[in-house]
Enzyme design. Structure first.
Site, PDB file in Angstrom:
ATOM      1  N   ASP A  69       0.820  -1.211   0.000  1.00 32.56           N
ATOM      2  CA  ASP A  69       0.000   0.000   0.000  1.00 32.56           C
ATOM      3  C   ASP A  69       0.856   1.264   0.000  1.00 32.56           C
ATOM      4  O   ASP A  69       2.077   1.204   0.163  1.00 32.56           O
ATOM      5  CB  ASP A  69      -0.972   0.003   1.196  1.00 32.56           C
ATOM      6  CG  ASP A  69      -0.321  -0.479   2.492  1.00 32.56           C
ATOM      7  OD1 ASP A  69       0.918  -0.492   2.573  1.00 32.56           O
ATOM      8  OD2 ASP A  69      -1.056  -0.835   3.423  1.00 32.56           O
ATOM      9  N   ASN A 122      -7.607  -3.328  14.487  1.00 28.76           N
ATOM     10  CA  ASN A 122      -8.994  -3.574  14.061  1.00 28.76           C
ATOM     11  C   ASN A 122      -9.094  -4.719  13.058  1.00 28.76           C
ATOM     12  O   ASN A 122     -10.132  -4.922  12.443  1.00 28.76           O
ATOM     13  CB  ASN A 122      -9.596  -2.295  13.458  1.00 28.76           C
ATOM     14  CG  ASN A 122      -8.824  -1.815  12.221  1.00 28.76           C
ATOM     15  OD1 ASN A 122      -7.891  -2.464  11.773  1.00 28.76           O
ATOM     16  ND2 ASN A 122      -9.234  -0.680  11.676  1.00 28.76           N
ATOM     17  N   HIS A 143      -7.327  -4.986  10.281  1.00 25.15           N
ATOM     18  CA  HIS A 143      -7.024  -4.665   8.878  1.00 25.15           C
ATOM     19  C   HIS A 143      -5.758  -5.379   8.410  1.00 25.15           C
ATOM     20  O   HIS A 143      -4.861  -5.669   9.194  1.00 25.15           O
ATOM     21  CB  HIS A 143      -6.993  -3.152   8.615  1.00 25.15           C
ATOM     22  CG  HIS A 143      -5.782  -2.423   9.109  1.00 25.15           C
ATOM     23  ND1 HIS A 143      -5.793  -1.069   9.369  1.00 25.15           N
ATOM     24  CD2 HIS A 143      -4.522  -2.824   9.399  1.00 25.15           C
ATOM     25  CE1 HIS A 143      -4.597  -0.701   9.778  1.00 25.15           C
ATOM     26  NE2 HIS A 143      -3.816  -1.735   9.802  1.00 25.15           N
ATOM     27  N   GLU A 162      -9.599  -2.049   5.502  1.00 23.85           N
ATOM     28  CA  GLU A 162     -10.205  -1.801   6.802  1.00 23.85           C
ATOM     29  C   GLU A 162     -11.459  -2.671   6.953  1.00 23.85           C
ATOM     30  O   GLU A 162     -11.922  -3.267   5.972  1.00 23.85           O
ATOM     31  CB  GLU A 162     -10.590  -0.313   6.896  1.00 23.85           C
ATOM     32  CG  GLU A 162      -9.410   0.656   6.749  1.00 23.85           C
ATOM     33  CD  GLU A 162      -8.578   0.814   8.025  1.00 23.85           C
ATOM     34  OE1 GLU A 162      -8.538  -0.118   8.847  1.00 23.85           O
ATOM     35  OE2 GLU A 162      -7.963   1.889   8.186  1.00 23.85           O
TER      36      GLU A 162
END
Ligand code: PGA
Length: 246
Positions: free
Chosen positions: A74, A143, A145, A150
């Site tokens: 990313d 979380n 991800h 996400e």
């Protein structure tokens, strides 16, 4: 220590340093066995020690990256390659500038491309053209991800522009001067793109990751926790330290 998980090869190491060593060993083994391999690489705090070891083995033991190709997961939208917080710069600083890799064979999405959608398509095509990723390194967010996929990211998602969650922006603010400097969007490989890698190593260290690891390993696969979607992949190794193992 290797231990049982219903779907992953789970390796619990005593310390974060041992986890870094384990992951670096696996990457180095792949590079030695397949000098032309395609590595998927990750940024963040977790893999820093792993890259240090690879650099060390390049210097001491001639670990040869000259024919290796890399794809990063990313990049922040808006940050150019020289920006101190861009993931391209991170990779140059942590690994590429210190080993004999051909920089032309190191791919990171271009966060400053004028047409972001086209850049996402170009990135996907590039991965396909080179024959796909042999070994993908992943971290995991608190979380759940993976890369910047996400919660809510689809199992079939491809490389695309995504909005970062407030939680991720807050977590990543530690790398920027102020939270207002953290980009709100990023280009990320999709979950579907990641799942096409032939082997995946997910690494996590520290107590803050133990909930995310527990959910990933033990709960049913769901987009609400993108890392759990790795359960559908046949060749996943999870490397954690004692703290992340809970
Ligand atoms: P970290 O990030 O290695 O900095 O904890 C991992 C991630 O968010 O994927």
């Amino acid at each position: 220590m290797k231990t049982e998980s219903t779907w992953a090869n789970l390796i619990i190491c005593d310390t974060p340093q041992d986890a870094a060593e384990e992951v670096a060993q696996q990457i180095a083994k792949r590079v030695r066995e397949s000098p032309m391999c395609k590595l998927g690489l990750a940024t963040g705090g977790t893999p820093v020690e792993t890259y240090k070891r690879l650099v060390q083995w390049h210097r001491q033991d001639d670990l040869d990256f000259s024919s290796v190709t890399t794809f990063n997961l990313d990049e922040y939208v808006g940050l150019g390659p020289k920006h101190p917080q861009s993931f391209r710069r991170f990779m140059d600083d942590q690994l590429f500038d210190h080993v004999n890799i051909n920089l032309l064979n190191t791919f990171v999405p271009d966060g400053t491309a004028s047409d972001q959608e086209q850049e996402c398509r170009r990135y996907e095509s590039k991965i396909q053209e080179t024959g796909g990723i042999d070994l993908q390194l992943l971290g995991i967010g608190h979380n759940g991800h993976i890369a910047f996929n996400e919660p809510g990211a689809d199992a079939t998602s491809r490389t695309r522009v995504v909005d970062l969650t407030d939680e991720t922006i807050k977590k990543n603010a530690r790398f920027f001067e102020s939270i207002d400097d953290v980009p709100r969007t990023a280009i990320t490989m999709g979950v579907g793109t990641i799942l096409e890698a032939r082997k995946i190593i997910l690494m996590a260290t520290g107590p803050g990751k133990s909930e995310a690891i527990k959910t990933m390993l033990n709960r049913p696969a769901t987009s609400a926790h993108p890392a759990s979607l790795l359960q559908t992949h046949p060749n996943v190794t999870v490397v954690v330290d004692q703290a992340a193992a809970g």
